[in-house]
Design a protein around this motif. Structure first.
Motif, PDB file in Angstrom:
ATOM      1  N   ASN A 131       0.933  -1.295  -0.036  1.00 57.74           N
ATOM      2  CA  ASN A 131       0.126  -0.043   0.068  1.00 57.74           C
ATOM      3  C   ASN A 131       0.922   1.221   0.157  1.00 57.74           C
ATOM      4  OD1 ASN A 131      -2.802  -1.095   0.134  1.00 57.74           O
ATOM      5  ND2 ASN A 131      -2.130  -2.242   2.143  1.00 57.74           N
ATOM      6  N   PRO A 132       0.256   2.259  -0.496  1.00 57.53           N
ATOM      7  CA  PRO A 132       0.955   3.694  -0.492  1.00 57.53           C
ATOM      8  C   PRO A 132       1.493   4.089   0.871  1.00 57.53           C
ATOM      9  CG  PRO A 132      -1.005   3.974  -1.784  1.00 57.53           C
ATOM     10  CD  PRO A 132      -0.955   2.754  -1.056  1.00 57.53           C
ATOM     11  N   GLY A 133       2.895   4.486   0.929  1.00 55.06           N
ATOM     12  CA  GLY A 133       3.329   4.909   2.297  1.00 55.06           C
ATOM     13  C   GLY A 133       3.437   3.832   3.420  1.00 55.06           C
ATOM     14  N   GLU A 134       3.352   2.681   3.044  1.00 56.23           N
ATOM     15  CA  GLU A 134       3.923   1.495   3.903  1.00 56.23           C
ATOM     16  C   GLU A 134       5.180   1.167   3.888  1.00 56.23           C
ATOM     17  OE1 GLU A 134       1.671  -0.366   5.920  1.00 56.23           O
ATOM     18  OE2 GLU A 134      -0.296   0.402   5.537  1.00 56.23           O
ATOM     19  N   LEU A 135       6.052   1.084   4.924  1.00 52.42           N
ATOM     20  CA  LEU A 135       7.404   0.547   5.109  1.00 52.42           C
ATOM     21  C   LEU A 135       7.597  -0.652   4.600  1.00 52.42           C
ATOM     22  CD1 LEU A 135       9.937   2.427   5.712  1.00 52.42           C
ATOM     23  CD2 LEU A 135       9.685   1.285   7.803  1.00 52.42           C
ATOM     24  N   HIS A 136       8.464  -1.202   3.811  1.00 53.97           N
ATOM     25  CA  HIS A 136       8.885  -2.097   3.344  1.00 53.97           C
ATOM     26  C   HIS A 136      10.423  -2.502   3.037  1.00 53.97           C
ATOM     27  CE1 HIS A 136       7.579  -0.386  -0.358  1.00 53.97           C
ATOM     28  NE2 HIS A 136       8.355  -1.156  -1.043  1.00 53.97           N
ATOM     29  N   THR A 137      10.809  -3.762   3.078  1.00 50.19           N
ATOM     30  CA  THR A 137      12.194  -3.808   2.277  1.00 50.19           C
ATOM     31  C   THR A 137      12.160  -4.781   1.154  1.00 50.19           C
ATOM     32  OG1 THR A 137      12.304  -5.807   4.003  1.00 50.19           O
ATOM     33  CG2 THR A 137      13.173  -3.765   4.971  1.00 50.19           C
ATOM     34  N   GLY A 138      13.283  -5.362   0.714  1.00 49.14           N
ATOM     35  CA  GLY A 138      13.312  -6.497  -0.109  1.00 49.14           C
ATOM     36  C   GLY A 138      14.811  -7.138  -0.424  1.00 49.14           C
ATOM     37  N   SER A 139      14.693  -8.241  -0.683  1.00 51.42           N
ATOM     38  CA  SER A 139      15.996  -8.977  -0.807  1.00 51.42           C
ATOM     39  C   SER A 139      15.598 -10.299  -1.398  1.00 51.42           C
ATOM     40  CB  SER A 139      16.762  -9.403   0.602  1.00 51.42           C
ATOM     41  OG  SER A 139      16.192  -9.992   1.465  1.00 51.42           O
ATOM     42  N   ARG A 140      16.868 -11.255  -1.701  1.00 50.66           N
ATOM     43  CA  ARG A 140      16.245 -12.630  -2.479  1.00 50.66           C
ATOM     44  C   ARG A 140      15.929 -13.539  -1.381  1.00 50.66           C
ATOM     45  NH1 ARG A 140      22.862 -13.902  -3.988  1.00 50.66           N
ATOM     46  NH2 ARG A 140      23.270 -14.684  -1.922  1.00 50.66           N
ATOM     47  N   ALA A 141      15.155 -14.319  -1.794  1.00 49.08           N
ATOM     48  CA  ALA A 141      14.539 -15.656  -0.848  1.00 49.08           C
ATOM     49  C   ALA A 141      15.146 -16.674  -1.424  1.00 49.08           C
ATOM     50  CB  ALA A 141      13.139 -15.366  -0.688  1.00 49.08           C
ATOM     51  N   ALA A 142      15.695 -16.642  -2.501  1.00 44.90           N
ATOM     52  CA  ALA A 142      16.365 -17.963  -3.259  1.00 44.90           C
ATOM     53  C   ALA A 142      17.767 -17.757  -3.694  1.00 44.90           C
ATOM     54  CB  ALA A 142      15.286 -18.378  -4.492  1.00 44.90           C
ATOM     55  N   ASP A 143      18.484 -18.455  -3.915  1.00 41.08           N
ATOM     56  CA  ASP A 143      19.901 -18.343  -4.387  1.00 41.08           C
ATOM     57  C   ASP A 143      19.859 -17.664  -5.524  1.00 41.08           C
ATOM     58  OD1 ASP A 143      20.903 -19.669  -2.372  1.00 41.08           O
ATOM     59  OD2 ASP A 143      21.387 -21.707  -3.490  1.00 41.08           O
ATOM     60  N   GLU A 144      18.957 -17.767  -6.635  1.00 36.63           N
ATOM     61  CA  GLU A 144      19.211 -17.136  -7.825  1.00 36.63           C
ATOM     62  C   GLU A 144      18.644 -15.804  -7.856  1.00 36.63           C
ATOM     63  OE1 GLU A 144      15.232 -19.845  -8.113  1.00 36.63           O
ATOM     64  OE2 GLU A 144      17.322 -19.731  -7.086  1.00 36.63           O
ATOM     65  N   GLY A 145      17.916 -15.323  -6.574  1.00 37.58           N
ATOM     66  CA  GLY A 145      17.529 -14.164  -6.687  1.00 37.58           C
ATOM     67  C   GLY A 145      15.887 -14.223  -6.954  1.00 37.58           C
ATOM     68  N   TRP A 146      15.518 -12.824  -7.600  1.00 36.57           N
ATOM     69  CA  TRP A 146      14.187 -12.805  -8.033  1.00 36.57           C
ATOM     70  C   TRP A 146      14.066 -11.782  -9.486  1.00 36.57           C
ATOM     71  CZ3 TRP A 146      15.977  -9.532  -4.410  1.00 36.57           C
ATOM     72  CH2 TRP A 146      15.431  -8.269  -4.490  1.00 36.57           C
ATOM     73  N   SER A 147      13.214 -12.213 -10.312  1.00 34.41           N
ATOM     74  CA  SER A 147      12.827 -11.389 -11.281  1.00 34.41           C
ATOM     75  C   SER A 147      11.326 -11.047 -11.006  1.00 34.41           C
ATOM     76  CB  SER A 147      13.001 -12.071 -12.661  1.00 34.41           C
ATOM     77  OG  SER A 147      14.351 -12.352 -13.068  1.00 34.41           O
ATOM     78  N   TYR A 148      11.062  -9.526 -11.393  1.00 35.78           N
ATOM     79  CA  TYR A 148       9.631  -9.457 -11.383  1.00 35.78           C
ATOM     80  C   TYR A 148       9.308  -8.201 -12.382  1.00 35.78           C
ATOM     81  CZ  TYR A 148      11.037  -5.578  -7.758  1.00 35.78           C
ATOM     82  OH  TYR A 148      11.785  -4.723  -7.212  1.00 35.78           O
ATOM     83  N   ARG A 149       7.991  -8.061 -12.402  1.00 37.62           N
ATOM     84  CA  ARG A 149       7.642  -6.620 -13.036  1.00 37.62           C
ATOM     85  C   ARG A 149       6.683  -5.956 -11.998  1.00 37.62           C
ATOM     86  NH1 ARG A 149       7.480  -6.819 -18.840  1.00 37.62           N
ATOM     87  NH2 ARG A 149       8.746  -8.367 -19.616  1.00 37.62           N
ATOM     88  N   VAL A 150       6.677  -4.694 -11.996  1.00 35.40           N
ATOM     89  CA  VAL A 150       6.157  -3.959 -11.208  1.00 35.40           C
ATOM     90  C   VAL A 150       5.249  -2.467 -11.607  1.00 35.40           C
ATOM     91  CG1 VAL A 150       6.270  -2.506  -8.725  1.00 35.40           C
ATOM     92  CG2 VAL A 150       7.861  -4.332  -9.550  1.00 35.40           C
ATOM     93  N   MET A 151       4.198  -2.427 -11.123  1.00 32.15           N
ATOM     94  CA  MET A 151       3.416  -1.227 -11.781  1.00 32.15           C
ATOM     95  C   MET A 151       3.301  -0.472 -10.270  1.00 32.15           C
ATOM     96  SD  MET A 151       0.277  -2.311 -13.852  1.00 32.15           S
ATOM     97  CE  MET A 151       0.279  -3.583 -15.032  1.00 32.15           C
ATOM     98  N   TYR A 152       3.949   1.104 -10.339  1.00 34.98           N
ATOM     99  CA  TYR A 152       3.682   1.699  -9.145  1.00 34.98           C
ATOM    100  C   TYR A 152       2.424   2.745  -9.494  1.00 34.98           C
ATOM    101  CZ  TYR A 152       8.048   0.464  -7.417  1.00 34.98           C
ATOM    102  OH  TYR A 152       9.384  -0.753  -7.022  1.00 34.98           O
ATOM    103  N   VAL A 153       1.269   2.210  -9.150  1.00 33.85           N
ATOM    104  CA  VAL A 153       0.127   2.866  -9.661  1.00 33.85           C
ATOM    105  C   VAL A 153      -0.345   4.128  -8.790  1.00 33.85           C
ATOM    106  CG1 VAL A 153      -2.421   2.674 -10.231  1.00 33.85           C
ATOM    107  CG2 VAL A 153      -0.622   0.822 -10.540  1.00 33.85           C
ATOM    108  N   PRO A 154      -0.465   5.548  -9.241  1.00 28.69           N
ATOM    109  CA  PRO A 154      -0.914   6.467  -8.567  1.00 28.69           C
ATOM    110  C   PRO A 154      -2.300   6.276  -8.009  1.00 28.69           C
ATOM    111  CG  PRO A 154      -0.053   7.136 -10.738  1.00 28.69           C
ATOM    112  CD  PRO A 154      -0.359   5.685 -10.860  1.00 28.69           C
ATOM    113  N   ILE A 155      -2.268   6.832  -6.625  1.00 30.76           N
ATOM    114  CA  ILE A 155      -3.346   6.718  -5.564  1.00 30.76           C
ATOM    115  C   ILE A 155      -4.890   6.905  -6.369  1.00 30.76           C
ATOM    116  CG2 ILE A 155      -4.583   7.353  -3.726  1.00 30.76           C
ATOM    117  CD1 ILE A 155      -1.689   7.642  -2.309  1.00 30.76           C
TER     118      ILE A 155
END
Length: 296
Positions: free
Chosen positions: A71-95
């Protein structure tokens, strides 16, 4: 040993079909995102590997095919959870965009959409979001290539082959997310009302990002000791005041960068001590240096 096929790389881009949004196609292995937030809804689809992140006081793992909405304004982190890392697609959608879509779906004004903290495991939704994201990216690439030709034919072909299909896929994906998993912000905040003293401190921190401030200034504004003011702020936001202000500086730096200001000028105007200080914090939050973010 980490899989060599997964190396840190990220592409930020924009599309007129989703005004004001940033979109990302990225792979990460070594990079770790420091605690941060976004002013838009973060809507990712994990396409390979797995990401670990801390959100709302708990650790989560988003595996391939999942949708870990933030959600907007919500604190979070991010790191790999698998040896190979991760691939993703992200949309940062305006409120405003997602809020407006929720009202269109309901046929009447709706409260602000909000999403639970659990990772969404819905392969059909993941496919819809990934499909829409790929169509948007392909359309963006096609228009950029056509403009680069600088010929009448090239400019004409800057229009998408089927813009209706791209927009339809985008609206279908976001509508599916809202109808299946959308709640309201009022329900989410029912058990945790905002403390007006925290809002006062936030306003003071945000008023002038270059102005020097001390904890004593915040404490005086809310009638608390420096210790209790810092503790209250940190408990409410997940970050101490100086770190929260750094995140706000980074968010506000995006506009000038997008408009073409130099990284050095943006760093100075945002209140960072120098360009290297700005670059270090920017990369920890966005996964790429500001110059690369700007060029993309």
């Amino acid at each position: 040993m980490a899989d060599s096929r997964f190396r840190d790389c990220a592409r930020y881009w924009r599309t007129p079909l989703l005004p004001g949004a940033d979109l990302v196609t990225a792979t990460y292995n070594e990079h770790t995102f420091a605690p941060h937030w976004h002013e838009a809804y973060t809507i990712p689809v994990i396409e390979a590997g797995a990401e670990r992140y801390r959100y709302r006081g708990a650790q989560h793992v988003a595996e391939t095919g999942s949708v870990p909405v933030i959600n907007p304004g919500e604190l979070h982190t991010g790191s790999r959870a698998a040896d190979e890392g991760w691939s993703y697609r992200v949309m940062y959608v305006p409120i405003d965009f997602l809020h407006g879509l929720a009202s269109e779906i309901a046929g009447r004004a709706q409260p602000l959409p909000w999403f639970d903290s659990e990772v969404i495991h819905d392969l059909d939704l993941a496919h819809r979001l990934s499909h829409a994201h790929r169509l948007l990216e392909a359309d963006t690439d096609r228009r950029h290539a056509a403009v680069a030709l600088e010929t009448p034919a090239g400019k004409a072909s800057a229009l998408p082959a089927d813009w209706l299909a791209v927009e339809s896929a985008l609206l279908d994906a976001l509508a599916s997310l809202l109808t299946r998993y959308g709640r309201t912000r009022e329900a989410a905040l029912k058990h945790g009302p905002n403390d007006p003293r925290v809002e006062t401190m936030k306003a003071l921190l945000a008023a002038d990002l270059c102005a020097p401030l001390r904890v004593a200034d915040l404490a005086q504004a809310v009638g608390l000791s420096p210790f209790h003011a810092t503790r209250l702020f940190t408990q409410a936001t997940g970050l101490p005041p100086h770190a929260w202000r750094t995140q706000l500086r980074l968010q506000r730096a995006l506009g000038p960068l997008r408009e073409g200001a130099t990284v050095a000028d943006v760093a100075a105007a945002s209140g960072f001590t120098d360009q290297s200080h700005f670059t270090r914090h920017f990369r920890r939050m966005f996964g790429v240096p500001p110059g690369r973010w700007q060029s993309s």
